[in-house]
Scaffold this motif. Structure first.
Motif, PDB file in Angstrom:
ATOM      1  N   GLU A  29     130.975 -16.715 -46.631  1.00 18.30           N
ATOM      2  CA  GLU A  29     131.251 -18.038 -47.653  1.00 18.30           C
ATOM      3  C   GLU A  29     130.434 -18.276 -48.586  1.00 18.30           C
ATOM      4  N   SER A  30     130.103 -18.648 -49.804  1.00 20.76           N
ATOM      5  CA  SER A  30     129.450 -18.706 -50.520  1.00 20.76           C
ATOM      6  C   SER A  30     129.620 -20.297 -51.166  1.00 20.76           C
ATOM      7  N   TYR A  31     129.007 -21.224 -51.783  1.00 20.35           N
ATOM      8  CA  TYR A  31     129.091 -22.580 -52.405  1.00 20.35           C
ATOM      9  C   TYR A  31     128.450 -22.464 -53.243  1.00 20.35           C
ATOM     10  N   GLY A  32     127.990 -23.137 -54.074  1.00 19.45           N
ATOM     11  CA  GLY A  32     127.074 -23.618 -55.098  1.00 19.45           C
ATOM     12  C   GLY A  32     126.991 -22.155 -56.717  1.00 19.45           C
ATOM     13  N   CYS A  33     126.447 -22.084 -56.894  1.00 19.89           N
ATOM     14  CA  CYS A  33     125.950 -21.150 -58.424  1.00 19.89           C
ATOM     15  C   CYS A  33     126.723 -19.681 -58.278  1.00 19.89           C
ATOM     16  N   SER A  34     126.811 -19.067 -59.441  1.00 19.52           N
ATOM     17  CA  SER A  34     127.202 -18.202 -59.739  1.00 19.52           C
ATOM     18  C   SER A  34     126.505 -16.976 -58.908  1.00 19.52           C
ATOM     19  N   MET A  35     125.301 -17.079 -59.004  1.00 16.40           N
ATOM     20  CA  MET A  35     124.324 -16.383 -58.671  1.00 16.40           C
ATOM     21  C   MET A  35     124.315 -16.270 -56.796  1.00 16.40           C
ATOM     22  N   ASN A  36     125.424 -17.317 -56.024  1.00 11.42           N
ATOM     23  CA  ASN A  36     124.840 -17.172 -55.139  1.00 11.42           C
ATOM     24  C   ASN A  36     126.459 -15.798 -54.214  1.00 11.42           C
ATOM     25  N   PHE A  37     127.489 -16.220 -55.679  1.00 13.17           N
ATOM     26  CA  PHE A  37     128.745 -15.292 -55.094  1.00 13.17           C
ATOM     27  C   PHE A  37     128.295 -13.826 -55.608  1.00 13.17           C
ATOM     28  N   SER A  38     127.271 -13.841 -55.946  1.00 16.16           N
ATOM     29  CA  SER A  38     127.375 -12.399 -56.469  1.00 16.16           C
ATOM     30  C   SER A  38     125.554 -11.666 -55.692  1.00 16.16           C
ATOM     31  N   PHE A 171     131.134 -10.717 -61.428  1.00 11.77           N
ATOM     32  CA  PHE A 171     129.845 -10.400 -61.766  1.00 11.77           C
ATOM     33  C   PHE A 171     128.384  -8.994 -61.506  1.00 11.77           C
ATOM     34  N   VAL A 172     128.188  -9.051 -62.316  1.00 10.69           N
ATOM     35  CA  VAL A 172     126.527  -8.630 -62.751  1.00 10.69           C
ATOM     36  C   VAL A 172     124.617  -9.147 -62.804  1.00 10.69           C
ATOM     37  N   SER A 173     124.038  -9.580 -61.575  1.00 12.82           N
ATOM     38  CA  SER A 173     122.898  -9.921 -61.458  1.00 12.82           C
ATOM     39  C   SER A 173     121.326  -9.203 -61.890  1.00 12.82           C
ATOM     40  N   ILE A 174     121.273  -9.749 -62.875  1.00 12.97           N
ATOM     41  CA  ILE A 174     120.437  -9.315 -64.227  1.00 12.97           C
ATOM     42  C   ILE A 174     119.368  -9.779 -63.868  1.00 12.97           C
ATOM     43  N   THR A 175     118.632 -11.113 -63.322  1.00 10.15           N
ATOM     44  CA  THR A 175     117.086 -11.834 -63.266  1.00 10.15           C
ATOM     45  C   THR A 175     117.593 -12.073 -61.936  1.00 10.15           C
ATOM     46  N   ARG A 176     116.307 -13.326 -61.469  1.00 13.87           N
ATOM     47  CA  ARG A 176     116.776 -13.402 -60.223  1.00 13.87           C
ATOM     48  C   ARG A 176     114.915 -14.258 -60.402  1.00 13.87           C
ATOM     49  N   TRP A 210     133.779  -0.543 -64.729  1.00 14.02           N
ATOM     50  CA  TRP A 210     134.388  -0.029 -65.728  1.00 14.02           C
ATOM     51  C   TRP A 210     135.622   1.424 -65.196  1.00 14.02           C
ATOM     52  N   ASN A 211     134.700   2.283 -64.277  1.00 10.09           N
ATOM     53  CA  ASN A 211     134.939   3.264 -63.724  1.00 10.09           C
ATOM     54  C   ASN A 211     136.264   3.123 -62.785  1.00 10.09           C
ATOM     55  N   LYS A 212     136.158   1.614 -61.948  1.00  8.85           N
ATOM     56  CA  LYS A 212     137.388   0.916 -60.827  1.00  8.85           C
ATOM     57  C   LYS A 212     137.464   0.106 -61.888  1.00  8.85           C
ATOM     58  N   GLY A 213     138.180   0.356 -62.516  1.00  8.28           N
ATOM     59  CA  GLY A 213     139.189  -0.953 -63.760  1.00  8.28           C
ATOM     60  C   GLY A 213     139.064  -2.064 -63.756  1.00  8.28           C
ATOM     61  N   PHE A 214     137.573  -2.517 -63.684  1.00  9.84           N
ATOM     62  CA  PHE A 214     137.139  -3.929 -63.836  1.00  9.84           C
ATOM     63  C   PHE A 214     137.121  -4.345 -65.424  1.00  9.84           C
ATOM     64  N   LYS A 215     137.757  -5.200 -66.107  1.00 10.28           N
ATOM     65  CA  LYS A 215     137.744  -6.087 -67.638  1.00 10.28           C
ATOM     66  C   LYS A 215     136.335  -6.365 -68.609  1.00 10.28           C
ATOM     67  N   GLU A 216     136.436  -7.692 -67.530  1.00  3.51           N
ATOM     68  CA  GLU A 216     135.144  -8.010 -67.980  1.00  3.51           C
ATOM     69  C   GLU A 216     133.663  -8.278 -67.110  1.00  3.51           C
ATOM     70  N   ILE A 217     132.468  -8.611 -67.496  1.00  2.00           N
ATOM     71  CA  ILE A 217     131.315  -8.775 -66.114  1.00  2.00           C
ATOM     72  C   ILE A 217     130.922 -10.495 -67.269  1.00  2.00           C
ATOM     73  N   THR A 218     130.034 -10.795 -65.647  1.00  2.00           N
ATOM     74  CA  THR A 218     129.442 -11.011 -66.235  1.00  2.00           C
ATOM     75  C   THR A 218     127.849 -11.502 -65.852  1.00  2.00           C
ATOM     76  N   LEU A 219     127.066 -11.318 -66.746  1.00  2.00           N
ATOM     77  CA  LEU A 219     125.371 -11.367 -66.590  1.00  2.00           C
ATOM     78  C   LEU A 219     124.947 -12.423 -66.754  1.00  2.00           C
ATOM     79  N   LEU A 220     124.345 -11.953 -65.041  1.00  2.00           N
ATOM     80  CA  LEU A 220     123.825 -13.402 -64.010  1.00  2.00           C
ATOM     81  C   LEU A 220     122.287 -13.560 -64.081  1.00  2.00           C
ATOM     82  N   GLY A 221     121.626 -15.008 -64.460  1.00  2.00           N
ATOM     83  CA  GLY A 221     120.911 -14.772 -64.102  1.00  2.00           C
ATOM     84  C   GLY A 221     120.829 -17.103 -63.759  1.00  2.00           C
ATOM     85  N   GLN A 222     119.267 -17.162 -63.570  1.00  2.00           N
ATOM     86  CA  GLN A 222     118.910 -18.589 -63.575  1.00  2.00           C
ATOM     87  C   GLN A 222     118.844 -19.136 -64.720  1.00  2.00           C
ATOM     88  N   ASN A 223     118.377 -17.806 -65.372  1.00  2.00           N
ATOM     89  CA  ASN A 223     117.790 -18.084 -66.593  1.00  2.00           C
ATOM     90  C   ASN A 223     117.895 -17.252 -67.418  1.00  2.00           C
TER      91      ASN A 223
END
Length: 480
Positions: A29-38, A171-176, A210-223
């Motif tokens: 289970e995940s709580y909080g920001c999108s980074m936690n879900f990622s 989600f695609v995480s780009i920074t930590r 994209w190959n798996k059929g996803f249509k949208e990504i969100t690039l994630l980072g605390q900043n």
């Protein structure tokens, strides 16, 4: 490997990747920001290779993990209640192991593991690759802990297992980590220094999606705006980089451009932005590419210069207005959303009125609004007295929420009798005869299903609306 498709309570189809030979079951289970879900998807990938398939049923689990948030006291209380639930189930299944991941794990490591003895393992945000070793310790009957913060871990070499996915957006995480020492925020202490992920690994992950059929990504980072790749290393050490490293460095605008060009039919979002780091070249890159969604989440936290200084936000009210003006000039159709804190220490009525007047200037599309919650370990907790009474905080929050509702209604009504592009994500929560999706501006739209399906990008004529939702009719597929 097989994919199991289940129906969620919301009527959306969730896809779980399963390996037949995996004998153990993971409930996470995940709580909080999108980074936690990622991060939970990274954890699932690591454990997938260790013989764990994910399960939606708590009672079936061999391992229960909760990915935690320390940003507000309410979040921690929610997690504590869930841990009580997990331990109640564990009493009837002694072989079940319970672990805490993420920011709360880092902050309360000794308390959870040694004093209260309510978990078997505690794992910080930079230690997920150590999970196999930690679980071996637990199997031997020992408590296990690793909350060491890293200077270089980005998990760029791990392909996440998509948890509870609708198969459309990911989600695609780009920074930590984060270098901005906002006085109210615990993230720099729980997630460490800021570092960026290799752009090649980011593009490879987007390619895989994209190959798996996803249509949208969100690039994630605390900043996200302070993304900077110069061959690896901490953001703060860029000044020590060689001339060739500096000349070939890739900033966030460059990364956005690379992703948008490489996958022109993939919708691209990003979150979260910081006003002090959102530069004009990012806004101009957004304007240049149709597939970069026209929405910026731009937390301001307060409209008062005095309070912004107390928060160690490195921008002024006037600089924020200039940034808003530039966004409106370059991308007139761009939606802007906010985070706002009511009742920060020493906040006066005049400061509060400054926040309301800033909101009146911007007229945000939507926002996330909270009363101030003092977090242990933050600079504010150490240096500022939490001196605004709770009833005053709540009254000021009510003012902010009410004003935001008015502005949301104004912004949403502006779409009446227009046609918007909507990516279908799931069944509407209110009707199994309607689809729900989001516009480029991140506004939810609902409309009759007809012959359309999840993942379709459709044009919708807007006939009606609430303050948060567009209501319309699909009139055909959108050009992609």
């Amino acid at each position: 490997m097989e994919k199991i498709i289940i129906e969620s309570k919301q009527g959306e189809h969730l896809i779980l990747e399963q390996k037949k030979e995996n004998q153990r079951k993971l409930f996470i289970e995940s709580y909080g920001c999108s980074m936690n879900f990622s991060d939970s998807e990274i954890v699932a990938s690591i454990l997938y290779k260790e013989g764990y398939n994910t399960t939606e049923k708590l009672e079936d689990a061999d391992l229960v993990l909760i990915n935690t948030c320390s940003i507000r006291d309410k979040a921690e209380q929610t997690i504590r209640k869930r841990l009580e639930k997990f331990n109640a189930v564990k009493r009837s299944n002694p072989k079940m192991k319970v672990g805490v991941l993420g920011c709360m794990a880092e902050r309360l490591k000794s308390k959870l593991l040694e004093e209260e003895k309510i978990v078997d393992l505690v794992v910080g945000p930079d230690a997920y690759k150590d999970l196999p070793n930690l679980l071996a310790e637990v199997d031997e009957g020992r408590d296990a802990i690793n909350v060491i913060l890293s200077k270089d871990e980005t998990y760029g070499d791990i392909s996440p297992v998509r948890l509870n996915s609708n198969g459309v957006s990911a989600f695609v995480s780009i920074t930590r980590g984060c270098d901005n020492m906002c006085t109210f925020c615990v993230v720099p202490f729980t997630r460490g220094r800021e570092r960026s992920r290799d752009p090649q690994s980011i593009l490879e992950e987007v390619h895989d999606l994209w190959n798996k059929g996803f249509k949208e990504i969100t690039l994630l980072g605390q900043n996200v705006d302070s993304y900077l790749w110069y061959g690896g290393g901490l953001k703060k050490d860029f000044e020590k980089a060689s001339d060739i490293q500096k000349a070939t460095a890739i900033n966030f605008s460059n990364l956005l451009d690379l992703c948008a060009k490489a996958y022109p039919k993939m919708r691209i979002r990003f979150s979260t932005s910081n006003p002090q780091d959102l530069t004009l070249d990012v806004i101009e890159t957004m304007a240049k590419h149709k597939n970069i969604c026209k929405h910026i989440h731009l937390p301001v936290q307060s409209g008062s210069n005095r309070i912004l200084k107390e928060m160690n936000r490195l921008h002024t009210r006037e600089e924020y207005f200039e940034l808003i003006d530039n966004i409106r000039r370059i991308i007139p159709e761009c939606a802007i959303s906010q985070d706002m804190i009511a009742g920060f220490p020493t906040e006066t009525e005049a400061d509060h009125q400054d926040t309301l007047s800033l909101m009146d200037y911007v007229k945000y599309n939507f926002g996330y609004m909270f009363t101030y919650s003092e977090r242990p370990g933050t600079l504010a907790e150490r240096k500022l007295e939490d001196d605004v009474p709770e009833e005053v905080k709540k009254r000021r929050l009510d003012d902010i929420v009410q004003l935001q509702r008015e502005h949301s209604e104004i912004r949403t009504k502006a779409y009446l009798n227009t046609t918007v592009e909507v990516l279908i994500e799931r069944e509407s929560k209110k009707s199994d005869q309607e689809w729900s999706g989001r516009t480029s501006q991140n506004i939810v739209a609902v409309f009759p299903k007809e012959h359309y399906k999840v993942g379709d990008l459709v044009n919708v004529d807007v006939k009606d609306c609430t303050s948060a939702t567009l209501i319309g009719i699909a009139v055909g597929y959108a050009d992609q």
